[in-house]
Design a protein around this motif. Structure first.
Motif, PDB file in Angstrom:
ATOM      1  N   ASP A 298       8.037  -0.047  -1.879  1.00  0.00           N
ATOM      2  CA  ASP A 298       8.026  -1.333  -2.273  1.00  0.00           C
ATOM      3  C   ASP A 298       8.026  -2.216  -0.928  1.00  0.00           C
ATOM      4  OD1 ASP A 298       7.149  -0.423  -4.844  1.00  0.00           O
ATOM      5  OD2 ASP A 298       9.219  -1.220  -5.508  1.00  0.00           O
ATOM      6  N   ALA A 299       9.146  -1.801  -0.208  1.00  0.00           N
ATOM      7  CA  ALA A 299       9.671  -2.732   1.104  1.00  0.00           C
ATOM      8  C   ALA A 299       8.060  -2.851   2.067  1.00  0.00           C
ATOM      9  CB  ALA A 299      10.873  -2.053   1.723  1.00  0.00           C
ATOM     10  N   LEU A 300       7.679  -1.629   2.148  1.00  0.00           N
ATOM     11  CA  LEU A 300       6.523  -1.670   3.098  1.00  0.00           C
ATOM     12  C   LEU A 300       5.249  -2.377   2.441  1.00  0.00           C
ATOM     13  CD1 LEU A 300       6.733   1.965   3.999  1.00  0.00           C
ATOM     14  CD2 LEU A 300       6.820   0.272   5.549  1.00  0.00           C
ATOM     15  N   ALA A 301       5.245  -2.397   1.155  1.00  0.00           N
ATOM     16  CA  ALA A 301       4.047  -2.927   0.448  1.00  0.00           C
ATOM     17  C   ALA A 301       4.460  -4.509   0.430  1.00  0.00           C
ATOM     18  CB  ALA A 301       3.985  -2.687  -0.990  1.00  0.00           C
ATOM     19  N   LEU A 302       5.640  -5.038   0.437  1.00  0.00           N
ATOM     20  CA  LEU A 302       5.924  -6.410   0.480  1.00  0.00           C
ATOM     21  C   LEU A 302       5.586  -7.199   2.024  1.00  0.00           C
ATOM     22  CD1 LEU A 302       9.147  -6.131  -1.556  1.00  0.00           C
ATOM     23  CD2 LEU A 302       7.198  -7.820  -2.139  1.00  0.00           C
ATOM     24  N   GLY A 376      -5.185  -8.744  -7.130  1.00  0.00           N
ATOM     25  CA  GLY A 376      -5.182  -7.904  -6.028  1.00  0.00           C
ATOM     26  C   GLY A 376      -5.665  -8.517  -4.729  1.00  0.00           C
ATOM     27  N   VAL A 377      -5.622  -7.615  -3.520  1.00  0.00           N
ATOM     28  CA  VAL A 377      -6.375  -7.815  -2.245  1.00  0.00           C
ATOM     29  C   VAL A 377      -7.469  -7.147  -1.867  1.00  0.00           C
ATOM     30  CG1 VAL A 377      -3.938  -8.757  -1.614  1.00  0.00           C
ATOM     31  CG2 VAL A 377      -4.727  -6.435  -1.219  1.00  0.00           C
ATOM     32  N   THR A 378      -8.237  -7.587  -1.183  1.00  0.00           N
ATOM     33  CA  THR A 378      -9.345  -6.748  -0.643  1.00  0.00           C
ATOM     34  C   THR A 378      -9.192  -5.772   0.437  1.00  0.00           C
ATOM     35  OG1 THR A 378     -10.220  -8.342   0.920  1.00  0.00           O
ATOM     36  CG2 THR A 378     -10.815  -8.983  -1.070  1.00  0.00           C
ATOM     37  N   ASP A 379     -10.136  -4.856   0.479  1.00  0.00           N
ATOM     38  CA  ASP A 379     -10.032  -3.992   1.466  1.00  0.00           C
ATOM     39  C   ASP A 379     -10.134  -4.511   2.910  1.00  0.00           C
ATOM     40  OD1 ASP A 379      -9.700  -1.817  -0.143  1.00  0.00           O
ATOM     41  OD2 ASP A 379     -11.607  -1.439  -0.321  1.00  0.00           O
ATOM     42  N   ALA A 380     -10.960  -5.641   3.043  1.00  0.00           N
ATOM     43  CA  ALA A 380     -10.985  -6.391   4.342  1.00  0.00           C
ATOM     44  C   ALA A 380      -9.652  -6.907   4.655  1.00  0.00           C
ATOM     45  CB  ALA A 380     -12.334  -7.421   3.998  1.00  0.00           C
ATOM     46  N   GLU A 381      -8.794  -7.585   3.849  1.00  0.00           N
ATOM     47  CA  GLU A 381      -7.575  -8.214   4.294  1.00  0.00           C
ATOM     48  C   GLU A 381      -6.719  -6.975   4.858  1.00  0.00           C
ATOM     49  OE1 GLU A 381      -6.720 -11.882   1.454  1.00  0.00           O
ATOM     50  OE2 GLU A 381      -7.141 -10.022   0.295  1.00  0.00           O
ATOM     51  N   LEU A 427       3.011   1.892   7.215  1.00  0.00           N
ATOM     52  CA  LEU A 427       2.346   0.738   6.887  1.00  0.00           C
ATOM     53  C   LEU A 427       0.792   1.287   6.625  1.00  0.00           C
ATOM     54  CD1 LEU A 427       3.824  -1.926   9.263  1.00  0.00           C
ATOM     55  CD2 LEU A 427       3.962  -1.874   6.786  1.00  0.00           C
ATOM     56  N   ARG A 428       0.308   2.018   7.389  1.00  0.00           N
ATOM     57  CA  ARG A 428      -1.224   2.269   7.480  1.00  0.00           C
ATOM     58  C   ARG A 428      -1.425   3.009   6.005  1.00  0.00           C
ATOM     59  NH1 ARG A 428      -1.227   3.359  13.002  1.00  0.00           N
ATOM     60  NH2 ARG A 428      -0.755   5.425  12.723  1.00  0.00           N
ATOM     61  N   GLU A 429      -0.474   3.406   5.411  1.00  0.00           N
ATOM     62  CA  GLU A 429      -0.770   3.984   3.954  1.00  0.00           C
ATOM     63  C   GLU A 429      -0.661   3.324   2.953  1.00  0.00           C
ATOM     64  OE1 GLU A 429       1.558   8.408   5.339  1.00  0.00           O
ATOM     65  OE2 GLU A 429       2.738   6.997   4.223  1.00  0.00           O
ATOM     66  N   VAL A 430      -0.070   2.093   2.973  1.00  0.00           N
ATOM     67  CA  VAL A 430      -0.061   1.037   2.052  1.00  0.00           C
ATOM     68  C   VAL A 430      -1.378   0.849   1.297  1.00  0.00           C
ATOM     69  CG1 VAL A 430       0.749  -1.166   1.308  1.00  0.00           C
ATOM     70  CG2 VAL A 430       2.106   0.005   2.808  1.00  0.00           C
ATOM     71  N   THR A 431      -1.601   0.736  -0.010  1.00  0.00           N
ATOM     72  CA  THR A 431      -2.862   0.575  -0.687  1.00  0.00           C
ATOM     73  C   THR A 431      -2.807  -0.911  -1.222  1.00  0.00           C
ATOM     74  OG1 THR A 431      -2.136   1.412  -2.721  1.00  0.00           O
ATOM     75  CG2 THR A 431      -2.955   3.206  -1.104  1.00  0.00           C
ATOM     76  N   VAL A 435       0.128  -3.164  -3.148  1.00  0.00           N
ATOM     77  CA  VAL A 435       0.365  -4.626  -2.861  1.00  0.00           C
ATOM     78  C   VAL A 435       0.320  -5.486  -4.097  1.00  0.00           C
ATOM     79  CG1 VAL A 435      -0.597  -6.693  -1.339  1.00  0.00           C
ATOM     80  CG2 VAL A 435      -0.459  -4.532  -0.144  1.00  0.00           C
ATOM     81  N   LYS A 436      -0.466  -5.222  -4.789  1.00  0.00           N
ATOM     82  CA  LYS A 436      -0.827  -5.921  -6.134  1.00  0.00           C
ATOM     83  C   LYS A 436       0.481  -5.644  -6.942  1.00  0.00           C
ATOM     84  CE  LYS A 436      -3.836  -6.261 -10.132  1.00  0.00           C
ATOM     85  NZ  LYS A 436      -4.917  -5.675 -10.927  1.00  0.00           N
ATOM     86  N   SER A 437       0.837  -4.311  -6.961  1.00  0.00           N
ATOM     87  CA  SER A 437       2.133  -3.908  -8.008  1.00  0.00           C
ATOM     88  C   SER A 437       3.434  -4.995  -7.387  1.00  0.00           C
ATOM     89  CB  SER A 437       2.288  -2.603  -7.857  1.00  0.00           C
ATOM     90  OG  SER A 437       3.615  -2.349  -8.618  1.00  0.00           O
ATOM     91  N   VAL A 438       3.536  -4.838  -6.033  1.00  0.00           N
ATOM     92  CA  VAL A 438       4.911  -5.562  -5.813  1.00  0.00           C
ATOM     93  C   VAL A 438       4.747  -7.189  -6.049  1.00  0.00           C
ATOM     94  CG1 VAL A 438       5.544  -3.701  -4.174  1.00  0.00           C
ATOM     95  CG2 VAL A 438       4.379  -5.662  -3.257  1.00  0.00           C
TER      96      VAL A 438
END
Length: 473
Positions: A298-302, A376-381, A427-431, A435-438
């Protein structure tokens, strides 16, 4: 000076100048250029040594990190870690007041120091062939710092002037100082690094000496050396000068758990200012290791969420709040406190545009997070912010100072010396789903403290404060 809560911004976000960024469509997927790996070991007295060779220029950086900052103070002694940092320039049995700085300058180097909530650091950048000189100087003052009471009294006035100029005369800095005191009830992060003025007024020379004896012990310190150096030669020099310092136990630290917050907290601060200002501080989990745990994930996703909101020019907050004829804000920002020895915050801040209120900006900032939680967020973002981070890792290698500081910061947090590489990998692994969940779980009222600066009229005849004594940094 950035206000204290903004200091929680991830360092690699702050170190990405726009001029160094690749075009929006560029993809950088390869690793950073090959470098010699850092080495880490401990001396017999418990002091940590980290060496990072970088032979591209004949320069070297020598840093001493002590794992003691304002969070290690107690009520009534705020500012003590910072005052001691100043006093470390005031002499040893063989070096007089100010002589340390004069000697480094004579070597063709530059030097300074800094105090944070988590640590105190001292650094010198010098020609590589003068490394032994600064190792000798720094080890001497670490082990044998001494000064007269009159010297302390004079330097204490310098610190007070620093507080007046950087905090008392800065409405936003005052807002953040008081916001910290409201946000935290138990955590020592509630106290300002520079100290409350009443604590500075009552501080004594013996307070600083006792703090030095308590915390400046080898097992609570790390020497970081980066640049055009030979690791074996460094080992001999460090063992010669630092290895002879007697070992002492590191004082026990008592864990201080912040109680659960139940309900939104609000504070307002009134001061002469040109514009109002609003900041929202949400309590969030921190990265404690690189293991895959719910809290670390969660810290990484935030952190990724903060970059999606405000990690580049034209990011979500900028587009939604500062653009168009009916814009709400003159400026906005977001940042996540990824790691630290104490609890961390996710902050959203903004300066209302003319005719707009802090409450409007507050609502709009929260709506942007709520929108991520819904849509949610886009893959481009995601690709854009990750590309910028990887680029930043590459450009960071141009500075041996940055390399040394990152190694020291990782040591302070108890993280491995390859923390920067592990962080990028995680960070590269964050989906997008993470991001939507946190965004949906950490931005409710029970995690929130709001601070608002209400501007008072500014005296047009008021002149900027002129320091009565020189301020070191």
């Amino acid at each position: 000076m950035k206000p204290p809560l903004r200091a929680v911004l991830l360092p690699l976000l702050a170190s990405l100048p726009l001029l160094l960024m690749p075009p929006a469509g560029a993809q950088i997927t390869g690793p950073a250029p090959a470098q010699e790996k850092p080495l880490e070991y401990k001396l017999a007295n418990g002091m940590t040594v980290i060496v990072k060779p970088d032979r591209r220029a004949p320069t070297a950086v020598h840093m001493l990190y002590v794992r003691v900052g304002s969070m290690d103070e107690v009520d009534g002694s705020s500012g003590l870690a910072h005052v001691l940092e100043h006093m470390m320039f005031k002499g040893t049995p063989t070096t007089g007041p100010g002589e340390f700085s004069r000697k480094v300058a004579a070597l063709g180097g530059r030097e300074n120091a800094f105090t944070t909530r988590d640590n105190t650091g001292y650094f010198q950048q010098i020609p590589a062939n003068r490394l032994e000189d600064v190792i000798r100087l720094e080890s001497d003052r670490f082990a044998r710092n001494q000064w007269a009471d009159d010297e302390f009294k004079r330097e204490l006035e310098v610190v007070k002037e620093e507080r007046r100029m950087r905090t008392d005369d800065n409405p936003r800095a005052q807002l953040y100082e008081q916001l910290s005191a409201v946000t935290y009830q138990v955590s020592p992060y509630r106290r300002p690094v520079v100290g409350w003025m009443s604590d500075l007024d009552s501080m004594t020379a013996q307070d600083a000496r006792d703090f030095w004896r308590r915390w400046y012990v080898p097992a609570n310190a790390a020497v970081i050396i980066a640049g055009d150096v030979d690791p074996q030669q460094v080992r001999r020099l460090v063992d010669k000068y630092y290895g002879s310092i007697p070992a002492r136990a590191v004082p026990a630290r008592k864990a201080q758990q912040e109680p659960q917050q139940n309900g939104i907290r609000r504070m307002e601060f009134k001061a002469p200012a040109d514009q109002s200002y609003v900041t929202l501080a949400f309590k969030v989990p921190q990265l404690r290791s690189f293991e895959k745990t719910p809290e670390n994930d969660d810290a990484l996703a935030l952190t990724v969420l903060s970059a999606v909101l405000d990690g580049y020019e034209g990011a979500r907050l900028d587009r939604a709040l500062t653009q168009g004829p009916d814009r709400l804000a003159d400026s906005v920002d977001a940042g996540n406190g990824l790691w630290g020895r104490g609890p961390q915050l996710f902050t959203l801040s903004g300066v209302p545009a003319p005719g707009k209120t802090p409450e409007q900006v507050e609502a709009a900032l929260r709506e942007q997070v709520a929108r991520v939680a819904r849509e949610g967020v886009t893959d481009a973002e995601l690709n854009r912010v990750k590309t910028r981070w990887i680029a930043g890792e590459i450009y960071k290698l141009d500075s041996v100072m940055n390399q040394a500081r990152e190694l020291g910061s990782a040591w302070v947090q108890g993280l491995p010396i390859d923390a920067d590489e592990r962080l990028m990998a995680r960070l590269r692994e964050v989906t997008a789903d993470q991001v939507k969940s946190v965004a949906g779980r950490y931005f409710g009222d029970d995690q929130l403290t709001v601070g608002i600066l209400r501007p008072l009229p500014v005296d047009p005849n008021r002149k900027p404060r002129q320091p009565a004594v020189p301020v070191r940094h």
